[in-house]
Motif scaffolding. Structure first.
Motif, mmCIF file in Angstrom:
data_model
loop_
_atom_site.group_PDB
_atom_site.id
_atom_site.type_symbol
_atom_site.label_atom_id
_atom_site.label_comp_id
_atom_site.label_asym_id
_atom_site.label_seq_id
_atom_site.Cartn_x
_atom_site.Cartn_y
_atom_site.Cartn_z
ATOM 1 N N VAL A 29 0.849 -1.191 0.000
ATOM 2 C CA VAL A 29 0.000 0.000 0.000
ATOM 3 C C VAL A 29 0.880 1.234 0.000
ATOM 4 O O VAL A 29 2.028 1.199 0.455
ATOM 5 N N PHE A 30 0.333 2.326 -0.511
ATOM 6 C CA PHE A 30 0.921 3.644 -0.319
ATOM 7 C C PHE A 30 0.096 4.342 0.754
ATOM 8 O O PHE A 30 -1.140 4.227 0.774
ATOM 9 N N ALA A 31 0.778 5.035 1.646
ATOM 10 C CA ALA A 31 0.100 5.700 2.760
ATOM 11 C C ALA A 31 0.374 7.199 2.740
ATOM 12 O O ALA A 31 1.486 7.634 2.401
ATOM 13 N N GLY A 32 -0.634 7.976 3.087
ATOM 14 C CA GLY A 32 -0.482 9.414 3.272
ATOM 15 C C GLY A 32 -0.862 9.771 4.700
ATOM 16 O O GLY A 32 -1.731 9.131 5.300
ATOM 17 N N PHE A 33 -0.187 10.790 5.247
ATOM 18 C CA PHE A 33 -0.414 11.178 6.641
ATOM 19 C C PHE A 33 -0.683 12.678 6.732
ATOM 20 O O PHE A 33 -0.080 13.474 5.996
ATOM 21 N N GLY A 34 -1.560 13.051 7.671
ATOM 22 C CA GLY A 34 -1.868 14.452 7.895
ATOM 23 C C GLY A 34 -0.925 15.089 8.894
ATOM 24 O O GLY A 34 -1.353 15.890 9.732
ATOM 25 N N SER A 35 0.343 14.759 8.809
ATOM 26 C CA SER A 35 1.359 15.325 9.689
ATOM 27 C C SER A 35 2.719 15.092 9.047
ATOM 28 O O SER A 35 2.920 14.084 8.355
ATOM 29 N N GLN A 36 3.653 16.006 9.279
ATOM 30 C CA GLN A 36 5.008 15.815 8.765
ATOM 31 C C GLN A 36 5.725 14.691 9.510
ATOM 32 O O GLN A 36 6.693 14.126 9.014
ATOM 33 N N ASN A 37 5.235 14.355 10.692
ATOM 34 C CA ASN A 37 5.779 13.249 11.479
ATOM 35 C C ASN A 37 4.650 12.723 12.363
ATOM 36 O O ASN A 37 4.502 13.154 13.507
ATOM 37 N N PRO A 38 3.831 11.787 11.843
ATOM 38 C CA PRO A 38 2.629 11.360 12.570
ATOM 39 C C PRO A 38 2.906 10.576 13.836
ATOM 40 O O PRO A 38 2.018 10.379 14.654
ATOM 41 N N GLY A 39 4.149 10.132 14.040
ATOM 42 C CA GLY A 39 4.468 9.322 15.208
ATOM 43 C C GLY A 39 3.911 7.924 15.051
ATOM 44 O O GLY A 39 3.073 7.658 14.186
ATOM 45 N N GLY A 40 4.383 7.014 15.872
ATOM 46 C CA GLY A 40 3.897 5.651 15.808
ATOM 47 C C GLY A 40 4.096 4.937 17.133
ATOM 48 O O GLY A 40 5.200 4.931 17.670
ATOM 49 N N ILE A 41 3.024 4.397 17.682
ATOM 50 C CA ILE A 41 3.083 3.643 18.937
ATOM 51 C C ILE A 41 2.483 2.274 18.687
ATOM 52 O O ILE A 41 1.272 2.143 18.475
ATOM 53 N N THR A 42 3.339 1.244 18.645
ATOM 54 C CA THR A 42 2.854 -0.125 18.476
ATOM 55 C C THR A 42 2.349 -0.629 19.824
ATOM 56 O O THR A 42 3.094 -0.644 20.802
ATOM 57 N N THR A 43 1.101 -1.036 19.873
ATOM 58 C CA THR A 43 0.419 -1.315 21.136
ATOM 59 C C THR A 43 1.159 -2.341 21.993
ATOM 60 O O THR A 43 1.454 -2.097 23.168
ATOM 61 N N ALA A 44 1.450 -3.510 21.426
ATOM 62 C CA ALA A 44 2.097 -4.565 22.210
ATOM 63 C C ALA A 44 3.482 -4.126 22.680
ATOM 64 O O ALA A 44 3.879 -4.389 23.818
#
Length: 230
Positions: free
Chosen positions: A176-191
């Protein structure tokens, strides 16, 4: 003035204050850029500091500051525990994105590969399937699941901050190609955030929270947790 009326007046005042067109109340919101761009650079000697980044001297900015040879058309190696690989293009990779509020990326999946439950606390994500078949969805604040099986050309959006996931349910690769509404959306993997916290969260707390035996929690905390974005 009675207490209920005072409360209602306060609520109305707050609502009016949030609208830029209201008068006589003043509105407030994130400011618009007062310059064309703020190309991010490392260091602290620059005179302008925006969105956590220092700005390159505009007179020294070139087209290369807005270019990154990401080669997003090329499949990535998915030989890892998740069977997936994220190739992000954020402000860290493309300095010209600073202050512009967008980012993009590519996610590749091996058969049965997953993008595990995670959140982007700083931005909404929208994906376009370019290959394969994916089961994708998110869970809202009421614990309601919104999920679909996606095919090439399909689009799905994950609202900002909500836990979401993807699973390759086809017989071959998927991407997939992904677009984000932020220059750095951050990422927190739950587990990862729960079981790989440093220092560890008290097993007693997690045992009660997940209704699992403490030995199971100890086992989970002892594992090496893979981070898909790295």
């Amino acid at each position: 003035m009675s207490r209920p009326i005072m409360l209602m007046a306060a609520i109305v005042a707050i609502a009016l204050a949030s609208s830029p067109s209201s008068s006589p109340f003043a509105g407030a919101s994130d400011p618009n850029n007062l310059q064309d761009f703020c190309v991010a650079i490392d260091g602290s000697k620059a005179n302008v500091f925006v969105n956590g980044k220092t700005c390159k001297d505009p007179t020294k900015v070139t087209a290369d500051d807005f270019f990154f040879a990401a080669r997003l058309h090329m499949p990535r190696n998915t030989s890892n525990p998740m069977g997936a690989k994220v190739t992000p293009v954020r402000v860290e990779e493309l300095p010209g994105l600073n202050t512009l509020g967008v980012a993009v990326g590519r996610i590749d999946f091996a058969p049965r590969g997953i993008s595990p439950p995670h959140t982007h606390p700083l931005g909404t994500e929208v994906i376009v399937v370019v290959e394969g078949t994916l089961y994708a969805g998110f869970v809202d604040s009421r614990n309601k699941l919104f999920a679909k099986t996606l095919h090439p050309g399909d689009v799905f959006v994950f609202p900002k901050g909500l836990v979401h996931f993807q699973l390759n349910v086809g017989g071959g690769r998927a991407s997939v190609f992904a677009g984000f509404g932020s220059q750095n959306p951050g990422g927190i993997t739950t587990a990862n955030s729960v079981f790989a916290a440093d220092p560890p969260i008290l097993p007693e707390l997690l045992s009660k929270a997940f209704q699992l035996d403490k030995k199971v929690i100890n086992h989970l905390q002892s594992q090496l947790w893979f981070e898909p974005t790295k």
